[in-house]
Structure formats: structure tokens, C-alpha cells
Motif scaffolding. Structure first.
Motif, PDB file in Angstrom:
ATOM      1  N   GLY A 156      46.854  46.598  38.849  1.00 17.04           N
ATOM      2  CA  GLY A 156      47.029  45.227  38.377  1.00 17.04           C
ATOM      3  C   GLY A 156      46.946  44.206  39.503  1.00 17.04           C
ATOM      4  O   GLY A 156      46.660  43.033  39.275  1.00 17.04           O
ATOM      5  N   HIS A 157      47.197  44.675  40.717  1.00 11.09           N
ATOM      6  CA  HIS A 157      47.201  43.745  41.849  1.00 11.09           C
ATOM      7  C   HIS A 157      45.936  43.853  42.686  1.00 11.09           C
ATOM      8  O   HIS A 157      45.899  43.412  43.841  1.00 11.09           O
ATOM      9  CB  HIS A 157      48.488  43.912  42.660  1.00 11.09           C
ATOM     10  CG  HIS A 157      49.682  43.650  41.802  1.00 11.09           C
ATOM     11  ND1 HIS A 157      50.051  42.384  41.420  1.00 11.09           N
ATOM     12  CD2 HIS A 157      50.500  44.513  41.140  1.00 11.09           C
ATOM     13  CE1 HIS A 157      51.085  42.464  40.584  1.00 11.09           C
ATOM     14  NE2 HIS A 157      51.370  43.744  40.406  1.00 11.09           N
ATOM     15  N   MET A 158      44.887  44.430  42.084  1.00 13.99           N
ATOM     16  CA  MET A 158      43.573  44.353  42.683  1.00 13.99           C
ATOM     17  C   MET A 158      43.081  42.925  42.468  1.00 13.99           C
ATOM     18  O   MET A 158      43.106  42.421  41.349  1.00 13.99           O
ATOM     19  CB  MET A 158      42.647  45.311  41.944  1.00 13.99           C
ATOM     20  CG  MET A 158      41.788  46.077  42.863  1.00 13.99           C
ATOM     21  SD  MET A 158      40.776  47.255  42.008  1.00 13.99           S
ATOM     22  CE  MET A 158      41.394  47.341  40.417  1.00 13.99           C
ATOM     23  N   ARG A 195      47.450  32.331  41.020  1.00 12.19           N
ATOM     24  CA  ARG A 195      48.617  32.860  41.716  1.00 12.19           C
ATOM     25  C   ARG A 195      49.231  33.992  40.871  1.00 12.19           C
ATOM     26  O   ARG A 195      49.383  33.849  39.657  1.00 12.19           O
ATOM     27  CB  ARG A 195      49.638  31.733  41.888  1.00 12.19           C
ATOM     28  CG  ARG A 195      50.815  32.096  42.728  1.00 12.19           C
ATOM     29  CD  ARG A 195      50.527  31.833  44.184  1.00 12.19           C
ATOM     30  NE  ARG A 195      51.734  31.996  44.992  1.00 12.19           N
ATOM     31  CZ  ARG A 195      51.711  32.335  46.260  1.00 12.19           C
ATOM     32  NH1 ARG A 195      50.567  32.547  46.880  1.00 12.19           N
ATOM     33  NH2 ARG A 195      52.850  32.439  46.943  1.00 12.19           N
ATOM     34  N   CYS A 196      49.562  35.079  41.520  1.00 10.38           N
ATOM     35  CA  CYS A 196      50.167  36.214  40.804  1.00 10.38           C
ATOM     36  C   CYS A 196      51.662  36.261  41.100  1.00 10.38           C
ATOM     37  O   CYS A 196      52.111  35.788  42.156  1.00 10.38           O
ATOM     38  CB  CYS A 196      49.503  37.508  41.246  1.00 10.38           C
ATOM     39  SG  CYS A 196      50.165  38.984  40.450  1.00 10.38           S
ATOM     40  N   ALA A 197      52.433  36.859  40.196  1.00 15.71           N
ATOM     41  CA  ALA A 197      53.879  36.985  40.399  1.00 15.71           C
ATOM     42  C   ALA A 197      54.196  37.751  41.683  1.00 15.71           C
ATOM     43  O   ALA A 197      55.283  37.593  42.250  1.00 15.71           O
ATOM     44  CB  ALA A 197      54.510  37.693  39.204  1.00 15.71           C
ATOM     45  N   CYS A 198      53.253  38.579  42.162  1.00 16.32           N
ATOM     46  CA  CYS A 198      53.498  39.369  43.376  1.00 16.32           C
ATOM     47  C   CYS A 198      53.375  38.531  44.643  1.00 16.32           C
ATOM     48  O   CYS A 198      53.676  38.996  45.730  1.00 16.32           O
ATOM     49  CB  CYS A 198      52.549  40.558  43.443  1.00 16.32           C
ATOM     50  SG  CYS A 198      50.856  40.111  43.903  1.00 16.32           S
ATOM     51  N   GLY A 199      52.880  37.285  44.511  1.00 19.61           N
ATOM     52  CA  GLY A 199      52.747  36.427  45.678  1.00 19.61           C
ATOM     53  C   GLY A 199      51.308  36.306  46.172  1.00 19.61           C
ATOM     54  O   GLY A 199      51.003  35.448  46.989  1.00 19.61           O
ATOM     55  N   GLY A 227      44.674  35.765  42.722  1.00 20.45           N
ATOM     56  CA  GLY A 227      43.497  36.344  42.078  1.00 20.45           C
ATOM     57  C   GLY A 227      43.671  37.766  41.588  1.00 20.45           C
ATOM     58  O   GLY A 227      42.685  38.434  41.256  1.00 20.45           O
ATOM     59  N   CYS A 228      44.912  38.276  41.521  1.00 25.17           N
ATOM     60  CA  CYS A 228      45.135  39.625  40.994  1.00 25.17           C
ATOM     61  C   CYS A 228      44.636  39.682  39.550  1.00 25.17           C
ATOM     62  O   CYS A 228      44.797  38.709  38.798  1.00 25.17           O
ATOM     63  CB  CYS A 228      46.618  39.983  40.996  1.00 25.17           C
ATOM     64  SG  CYS A 228      47.352  40.021  42.631  1.00 25.17           S
ATOM     65  N   VAL A 229      44.089  40.813  39.160  1.00 27.03           N
ATOM     66  CA  VAL A 229      43.585  40.927  37.787  1.00 27.03           C
ATOM     67  C   VAL A 229      44.715  40.712  36.788  1.00 27.03           C
ATOM     68  O   VAL A 229      44.511  40.190  35.691  1.00 27.03           O
ATOM     69  CB  VAL A 229      42.831  42.266  37.582  1.00 27.03           C
ATOM     70  CG1 VAL A 229      43.754  43.469  37.677  1.00 27.03           C
ATOM     71  CG2 VAL A 229      42.087  42.254  36.252  1.00 27.03           C
TER      72      VAL A 229
HETATM   73 ZN   LIG Z   1      49.551  40.523  42.080  1.00 19.30          ZN
END
Ligand SMILES: [Zn+2]
Length: 340
Positions: free
Chosen positions: A181-183, A191-195, A198-200
């Protein structure tokens, strides 16, 4: 103990031989426990309850143990016949020590989940990341049965991933392998919740699909989603987008097609990296069926090496509700007996 692949039928019942494995799926919203037949099969006597993670790990574990006991009782196994408990939990796990190191979903840190359950129920317990469990369940009994190289993706609140190579979950150096998911599919993207950017997951998780659908409404023309948003923006969920698309709504279909094309970037990357036999895609959005899978497959064959794309089936999950419990049970069985 038993070796090799069991037959499709129930295992022979000897006195004292295990007939069941308790499979547990700890989700951010719901807990589920069921009795998975030792030789493989859909879980029986499934019990579910809200997770209520805010009450703390002690409370949640106590509830999980109650659920396992209720499920054992429902199949008449409270006196024996259960090989152990397999538990799928979100977030990275320290598998050696059975510790959930960090789960933003549950707000847990350093929770010794395995020992907390084992102390209360006196059975062998195995813990594993939930997305790995879902992939392993699909490998054991679902859409990727017996594949040498499988990648599983679960499109839900986030996007989970799991990799099964040669019948084993691939964990990587620190247990974080398969976090598909974080590719990133765009170096300067959403922005992704992981910081990261562009994460899928920031495009194709349930909430991200809903957010993209709402953002595009300004120029969308006639769509049932506009009516929904005027009632209450929270009504526009990924499920609502899928429903509208299935009912023929052109805008909603466009949102799903774009989702498929974005997802295809990640899937093509996975194909180039692993050259898998099968990629199994589950979770709520996968229920859109051909509306998602047709443009997904088309974009993957446009992007991926022909030999690699040709060798890879891209298929919907067959056990959308139960792969997590089945996979968790498989992890326990493999831990005890070395094979399934
Ligand atoms: Zn992510």
C-alpha cells in the motif's frame, strides 16, 4: 503429526488428533473468531464483535479469548481437539516474541499479544500481520491455491499486502515486507497517512476513492453522487461509488476506471519485482468486479513486460470475509507442524 498436503476432505479423526484451529482476525472495527477445520475449510461457528480498541489491549484480548471459547463450545471442542490459535493483527509485529509493535489503527504499542492470549487460554498461539494472513488464506484455500509465487492486496481502510513464496509468507529483514500500500505511484503525489507522498493507498484505499470522487464532483455533470453529497458528504463512500458505477452512473465508472489505472501502476511494479503467478485482490472495492478488473488488467498489460504480465493472473479474492481467519489458522498449523 501429519505431513504433506492434506486431502480436500476432513482429516481422519483419531482420538486426541486436532480437528480445529481457532482463527482470529483483529480488525480496526471488528473482531472475528472461528473454528477452521484442521485439514482446511471455511471457519465454523464464527463469532464477531466490535473491536473498541480505545478500551485498551487488556479489554480487547479478554474479549478475543471469550470469543474463541464461545466458538470452541459451539463446535463441541471445549474439551479438546483444538490445535491452537492463529491471530492476525494490524501493523508490524515482532513475530519472534509475538509482540504488536505499533498499530495506528488500534493505538497499540508494544503489546505482547501472543503471551496475553496464551496465558488466558492455555493453547499454542501464533501471531501474524493481518494482510499477510489474508494473502496466506487465499494461497491455502482461495483464489491463489497452491501458487508458487503469490502477491495479495486488500483494498480497505488502507491497502494491505502480503507475499507468499514457495508456500511461505515472505517477511523480509524486519517483518515489514509486503507493505504494498505504501508503494509510491507518484513522487509528488497525494499525502499518505504514513507521512510519504503518492502511496497507492492515498489513491485507492476506500477513503481515498471516496475523497477523489468528491473532489471531482465540481466538473462531473449529472451523477447520483452529487445528490448524495448534497445530503451528506459522508454518504459518499467507496461502496457508494461502486454501487453507482454498477447502476450505470458514468461519473462513478470514471472514478473506478481511474482507480484501476492507478492501481495498475502498483500492480505492474509488483509484477516487475516478483514475476508472480497470481495477484489476488480483495477488500470492499474488489466487489466492483469487472468494472475494476477489466481496466486494471488492460493497464497492467500496457505497462508490464509481456512475458511477466502474461504469466500472472490478476484475480478477485475468493474468501473476502474469511481469508484473514483461515490464513491465521494456517500460520499456526505451519508453526506447529512445519507444513499445511
Ligand atoms: Zn504511505
Amino acid at each position: 503429526m501429519r505431513e504433506g498436503n492434506p486431502p480436500e476432505t476432513d482429516p481422519p479423526v483419531r482420538k486426541g488428533a486436532p480437528r480445529w484451529i481457532a482463527g482470529v482476525d483483529i480488525g480496526g472495527t471488528n473482531l472475528r473468531a472461528g473454528m477452521v477445520p484442521y485439514g482446511g475449510g471455511e471457519p465454523a461457528a464464527v463469532v464477531s464483535a466490535p473491536t473498541r480498541a480505545g478500551e485498551g489491549a487488556e479489554e480487547v484480548v479478554a474479549r478475543v479469548v471469550e470469543m474463541i471459547r464461545a466458538s470452541m463450545e459451539a463446535v463441541g471442542a471445549e474439551g479438546g481437539g483444538v490445535a491452537g490459535v492463529g491471530i492476525g493483527a494490524p501493523g508490524p509485529l515482532d513475530r519472534e516474541r509475538g509482540i504488536v509493535t505499533e498499530t495506528p489503527n488500534l493505538g497499540w504499542r508494544e503489546v505482547p499479544l501472543r503471551d496475553m492470549v496464551a496465558e488466558r487460554i492455555a493453547l499454542a498461539v501464533a501471531t501474524e500481520n493481518d494482510a499477510n494472513c489474508a494473502a496466506y488464506g487465499e494461497w491455502w484455500l482461495g483464489a491463489g491455491r497452491g501458487a508458487e509465487r503469490l502477491v495479495g492486496l486488500t483494498l480497505g481502510t488502507g491497502i494491505g499486502g502480503g507475499i507468499v513464496l514457495g508456500g511461505e509468507i515472505y517477511h523480509g529483514a524486519s517483518g515489514a515486507a509486503g507493505e504494498a500500500g505504501h508503494m509510491s505511484v507518484h513522487f509528488a503525489g497525494r499525502r499518505c497517512a504514513c507521512g510519504s507522498n503518492g502511496c497507492v493507498e492515498a489513491y485507492a484505499s476506500g477513503p481515498a476513492i471516496a475523497a477523489r470522487a468528491v473532489e471531482g464532483l465540481g466538473t462531473a455533470g449529472d451523477t447520483s453522487l452529487a445528490t448524495l453529497v448534497s445530503e451528506d458528504p459522508a454518504l459518499v463512500t467507496a461502496e457508494a461509488v461502486c454501487e453507482a458505477a454498477t447502476a450505470g452512473d458514468g461519473y462513478a465508472r470514471g472514478v473506478l476506471e481511474e482507480t484501476a489505472r492507478i492501481l495498475a501502476v502498483a500492480v505492474a511494479n509488483l509484477i516487475h519485482l516478483f514475476n508472480p503467478d497470481v495477484i489476488v485482490i480483495g477488500g470492499g472495492v474488489a466487489a466492483a468486479g469487472d468494472l475494476l478488473f477489466r481496466p486494471l488488467r488492460a493497464e497492467v498489460s500496457r505497462r508490464a513486460f509481456r512475458s511477466a504480465a502474461g504469466a500472472c493472473r490478476i484475480v478477485p479474492a475468493e474468501l473476502p470475509e474469511t481469508a484473514g481467519m483461515i490464513g491465521a489458522a494456517a500460520v499456526l498449523k505451519r508453526m506447529l507442524h512445519g507444513s499445511l
